[in-house]
Motif scaffolding. Structure first.
Motif, PDB file in Angstrom:
ATOM      1  N   SER A   1     -78.775  77.826 -56.376  1.00  0.00           N
ATOM      2  CA  SER A   1     -78.700  76.849 -55.284  1.00  0.00           C
ATOM      3  C   SER A   1     -78.314  75.524 -55.922  1.00  0.00           C
ATOM      4  O   SER A   1     -78.964  75.077 -56.872  1.00  0.00           O
ATOM      5  N   ARG A   2     -77.250  74.904 -55.399  1.00  0.00           N
ATOM      6  CA  ARG A   2     -76.716  73.720 -56.062  1.00  0.00           C
ATOM      7  C   ARG A   2     -76.502  72.578 -55.080  1.00  0.00           C
ATOM      8  O   ARG A   2     -76.375  72.780 -53.863  1.00  0.00           O
ATOM      9  N   LEU A   3     -76.444  71.355 -55.626  1.00  0.00           N
ATOM     10  CA  LEU A   3     -76.098  70.158 -54.871  1.00  0.00           C
ATOM     11  C   LEU A   3     -75.002  69.455 -55.666  1.00  0.00           C
ATOM     12  O   LEU A   3     -75.201  69.112 -56.832  1.00  0.00           O
ATOM     13  N   ILE A   4     -73.843  69.273 -55.037  1.00  0.00           N
ATOM     14  CA  ILE A   4     -72.704  68.650 -55.703  1.00  0.00           C
ATOM     15  C   ILE A   4     -72.469  67.285 -55.070  1.00  0.00           C
ATOM     16  O   ILE A   4     -72.266  67.175 -53.854  1.00  0.00           O
ATOM     17  N   LEU A   5     -72.510  66.251 -55.889  1.00  0.00           N
ATOM     18  CA  LEU A   5     -72.332  64.875 -55.421  1.00  0.00           C
ATOM     19  C   LEU A   5     -70.970  64.363 -55.865  1.00  0.00           C
ATOM     20  O   LEU A   5     -70.589  64.517 -57.029  1.00  0.00           O
ATOM     21  N   SER A   6     -70.243  63.742 -54.953  1.00  0.00           N
ATOM     22  CA  SER A   6     -68.910  63.204 -55.264  1.00  0.00           C
ATOM     23  C   SER A   6     -68.743  61.823 -54.632  1.00  0.00           C
ATOM     24  O   SER A   6     -69.122  61.616 -53.477  1.00  0.00           O
ATOM     25  N   ILE A   7     -68.159  60.919 -55.398  1.00  0.00           N
ATOM     26  CA  ILE A   7     -67.795  59.594 -54.898  1.00  0.00           C
ATOM     27  C   ILE A   7     -66.272  59.496 -54.892  1.00  0.00           C
ATOM     28  O   ILE A   7     -65.615  59.763 -55.901  1.00  0.00           O
ATOM     29  N   TYR A   8     -65.705  59.118 -53.747  1.00  0.00           N
ATOM     30  CA  TYR A   8     -64.276  58.855 -53.624  1.00  0.00           C
ATOM     31  C   TYR A   8     -64.086  57.345 -53.482  1.00  0.00           C
ATOM     32  O   TYR A   8     -64.726  56.719 -52.633  1.00  0.00           O
ATOM     33  N   VAL A   9     -63.203  56.764 -54.292  1.00  0.00           N
ATOM     34  CA  VAL A   9     -62.916  55.326 -54.231  1.00  0.00           C
ATOM     35  C   VAL A   9     -61.476  55.127 -53.766  1.00  0.00           C
ATOM     36  O   VAL A   9     -60.548  55.723 -54.320  1.00  0.00           O
ATOM     37  N   ASN A  10     -61.314  54.303 -52.742  1.00  0.00           N
ATOM     38  CA  ASN A  10     -59.989  53.970 -52.238  1.00  0.00           C
ATOM     39  C   ASN A  10     -59.476  52.725 -52.968  1.00  0.00           C
ATOM     40  O   ASN A  10     -60.166  51.705 -53.013  1.00  0.00           O
ATOM     41  N   ASP A  11     -58.268  52.796 -53.525  1.00  0.00           N
ATOM     42  CA  ASP A  11     -57.758  51.708 -54.366  1.00  0.00           C
ATOM     43  C   ASP A  11     -56.690  50.832 -53.738  1.00  0.00           C
ATOM     44  O   ASP A  11     -56.155  49.937 -54.399  1.00  0.00           O
ATOM     45  N   VAL A  12     -56.364  51.040 -52.465  1.00  0.00           N
ATOM     46  CA  VAL A  12     -55.378  50.182 -51.795  1.00  0.00           C
ATOM     47  C   VAL A  12     -55.817  49.950 -50.350  1.00  0.00           C
ATOM     48  O   VAL A  12     -56.549  50.755 -49.770  1.00  0.00           O
TER      49      VAL A  12
ATOM     50  N   LEU B   1     -70.857  63.589 -45.280  1.00  0.00           N
ATOM     51  CA  LEU B   1     -69.974  62.501 -45.691  1.00  0.00           C
ATOM     52  C   LEU B   1     -70.596  61.165 -45.292  1.00  0.00           C
ATOM     53  O   LEU B   1     -71.045  60.990 -44.153  1.00  0.00           O
ATOM     54  N   MET B   2     -70.607  60.226 -46.240  1.00  0.00           N
ATOM     55  CA  MET B   2     -71.181  58.903 -46.027  1.00  0.00           C
ATOM     56  C   MET B   2     -70.150  57.853 -46.441  1.00  0.00           C
ATOM     57  O   MET B   2     -69.361  58.083 -47.368  1.00  0.00           O
ATOM     58  N   LEU B   3     -70.170  56.707 -45.786  1.00  0.00           N
ATOM     59  CA  LEU B   3     -69.227  55.634 -46.113  1.00  0.00           C
ATOM     60  C   LEU B   3     -69.969  54.407 -46.635  1.00  0.00           C
ATOM     61  O   LEU B   3     -71.109  54.131 -46.252  1.00  0.00           O
ATOM     62  N   ARG B   4     -69.287  53.683 -47.514  1.00  0.00           N
ATOM     63  CA  ARG B   4     -69.815  52.417 -48.032  1.00  0.00           C
ATOM     64  C   ARG B   4     -68.708  51.375 -47.946  1.00  0.00           C
ATOM     65  O   ARG B   4     -67.677  51.495 -48.607  1.00  0.00           O
ATOM     66  N   PRO B   5     -68.926  50.312 -47.154  1.00  0.00           N
ATOM     67  CA  PRO B   5     -67.918  49.250 -47.052  1.00  0.00           C
ATOM     68  C   PRO B   5     -67.988  48.327 -48.269  1.00  0.00           C
ATOM     69  O   PRO B   5     -68.904  48.427 -49.095  1.00  0.00           O
ATOM     70  N   ASN B   6     -67.024  47.453 -48.395  1.00  0.00           N
ATOM     71  CA  ASN B   6     -67.080  46.440 -49.440  1.00  0.00           C
ATOM     72  C   ASN B   6     -68.228  45.477 -49.155  1.00  0.00           C
ATOM     73  O   ASN B   6     -68.507  45.140 -48.001  1.00  0.00           O
TER      74      ASN B   6
ATOM     75  N   LYS C   1     -66.064  52.328 -62.451  1.00  0.00           N
ATOM     76  CA  LYS C   1     -66.129  50.862 -62.521  1.00  0.00           C
ATOM     77  C   LYS C   1     -66.384  50.261 -61.140  1.00  0.00           C
ATOM     78  O   LYS C   1     -65.683  49.365 -60.663  1.00  0.00           O
ATOM     79  N   VAL C   2     -67.426  50.787 -60.486  1.00  0.00           N
ATOM     80  CA  VAL C   2     -67.832  50.312 -59.171  1.00  0.00           C
ATOM     81  C   VAL C   2     -69.319  49.986 -59.199  1.00  0.00           C
ATOM     82  O   VAL C   2     -70.021  50.307 -60.150  1.00  0.00           O
ATOM     83  N   SER C   3     -69.788  49.353 -58.139  1.00  0.00           N
ATOM     84  CA  SER C   3     -71.192  49.028 -58.007  1.00  0.00           C
ATOM     85  C   SER C   3     -71.785  49.837 -56.865  1.00  0.00           C
ATOM     86  O   SER C   3     -71.245  49.823 -55.744  1.00  0.00           O
TER      87      SER C   3
ATOM     88  N   ASN D   1     -58.250  53.490 -41.728  1.00  0.00           N
ATOM     89  CA  ASN D   1     -57.560  52.507 -42.556  1.00  0.00           C
ATOM     90  C   ASN D   1     -58.497  51.852 -43.565  1.00  0.00           C
ATOM     91  O   ASN D   1     -58.737  50.646 -43.522  1.00  0.00           O
ATOM     92  N   PRO D   2     -59.059  52.626 -44.502  1.00  0.00           N
ATOM     93  CA  PRO D   2     -59.969  52.066 -45.504  1.00  0.00           C
ATOM     94  C   PRO D   2     -59.318  50.923 -46.289  1.00  0.00           C
ATOM     95  O   PRO D   2     -58.105  50.932 -46.535  1.00  0.00           O
ATOM     96  N   LEU D   3     -60.138  49.961 -46.671  1.00  0.00           N
ATOM     97  CA  LEU D   3     -59.674  48.848 -47.486  1.00  0.00           C
ATOM     98  C   LEU D   3     -59.890  49.155 -48.959  1.00  0.00           C
ATOM     99  O   LEU D   3     -60.697  50.013 -49.324  1.00  0.00           O
ATOM    100  N   LYS D   4     -59.185  48.445 -49.812  1.00  0.00           N
ATOM    101  CA  LYS D   4     -59.327  48.607 -51.255  1.00  0.00           C
ATOM    102  C   LYS D   4     -60.786  48.393 -51.658  1.00  0.00           C
ATOM    103  O   LYS D   4     -61.402  47.404 -51.265  1.00  0.00           O
ATOM    104  N   GLY D   5     -61.338  49.340 -52.398  1.00  0.00           N
ATOM    105  CA  GLY D   5     -62.715  49.229 -52.878  1.00  0.00           C
ATOM    106  C   GLY D   5     -63.734  49.961 -52.022  1.00  0.00           C
ATOM    107  O   GLY D   5     -64.856  50.190 -52.471  1.00  0.00           O
ATOM    108  N   GLU D   6     -63.373  50.340 -50.800  1.00  0.00           N
ATOM    109  CA  GLU D   6     -64.308  51.086 -49.963  1.00  0.00           C
ATOM    110  C   GLU D   6     -64.459  52.510 -50.490  1.00  0.00           C
ATOM    111  O   GLU D   6     -63.544  53.069 -51.099  1.00  0.00           O
ATOM    112  N   MET D   7     -65.634  53.096 -50.250  1.00  0.00           N
ATOM    113  CA  MET D   7     -65.965  54.382 -50.878  1.00  0.00           C
ATOM    114  C   MET D   7     -66.517  55.391 -49.886  1.00  0.00           C
ATOM    115  O   MET D   7     -67.065  55.014 -48.843  1.00  0.00           O
TER     116      MET D   7
END
Length: 227
Positions: free
Chosen positions: A141-152, A77-82, A221-223, A99-105
């Motif tokens: 053998s597989r690698l599964i990539l997922s991005i979670y976006v927090n919206d609030v 698990l990796m985090l990306r701040p705004n 719709k993220v960067s 307490n993630p902020l809106k837009g953090e992933m």
């Protein structure tokens, strides 16, 4: 020396070879995980590994034999701040994991080294028996990539792992090849499953990272990226 002794000696030679091969495999997998993390602009947060050895004080012999082989399936698990347009991190109160902020992933990199193991484990709680696995030649053998976006903006004393990731992840996640979902509690997720061999050379690794980045950016719709 008897035939059985010779066979035992040969078998133990194979075990030593297997450990050395597994070392090389782990080194390559760790390199792949680090490159994905770096290229998408995330930082390490947590290892989600439900079959890893506990503390050194525990009775290791009473646990699953698979516990000694944690990379049979592991999630990072990796985090990306705004971030601002110039790439600098937006100042925020408190710890990024809480307490993630809106837009953090959050980025989840799930390694499935042997789908034979995962197919059996997803259907039972007891230790998977290799005799019930698909043949190595037909497994994957597989690698599964997922991005979670927090919206609030979160203020209810929750964190990414316990309150957002765990309720929305499952053993069966690796069964889906592609998905974009609106999850509970104002969370969106984009996932894609790849064959691990697509990442093993540097050209393939960078190509798959770029492909996933483009897909996630368009769907969510993220960067993403270093900036």
């Amino acid at each position: 020396m008897s035939q059985s002794s010779e066979e035992t000696k040969a078998a133990l030679t194979d075990v030593r070879k297997a450990f050395r091969l597994l070392w090389a495999y782990n080194k390559r997998v760790f390199h792949i995980v680090q490159r994905i993390n770096e290229q998408l602009g995330f930082t390490f947060y947590y290892t989600d590994n439900w079959i890893a050895p506990k503390s050194s004080g525990s009775d290791f012999c009473t646990r699953w034999a698979w516990d000694a082989l944690p990379t049979v399936t592991t999630g990072w698990l990796m985090l990306r701040p705004n971030k601002k347009e110039d790439g600098t991190i937006v100042t925020r109160p408190g710890d990024q994991s809480n307490n993630p902020l809106k837009g953090e992933m959050l980025l989840h990199i799930l390694l499935v080294s042997d789908s034979g193991f995962s197919d059996v484990y997803a259907k039972q709680k007891s230790e998977p028996d290799p005799l019930k696995f698909a043949a190595p030649e037909s497994a994957e053998s597989r690698l599964i990539l997922s991005i979670y976006v927090n919206d609030v903006d979160r203020t209810e004393k929750l964190n990414w792992y316990d309150s957002i990731f765990k309720p929305n992840a499952s053993k069966a996640d690796f069964l889906d090849n592609f998905k974009k979902e609106n999850l509970n509690n104002n969370i969106r997720r984009y996932s894609k499953s790849y064959l691990l061999e697509e990442f093993l050379d540097d050209e393939g690794l960078m190509s798959r990272i770029s492909e996933f980045q483009d897909g996630a950016q368009n769907a969510l719709k993220v960067s993403l990226g270093l900036s």
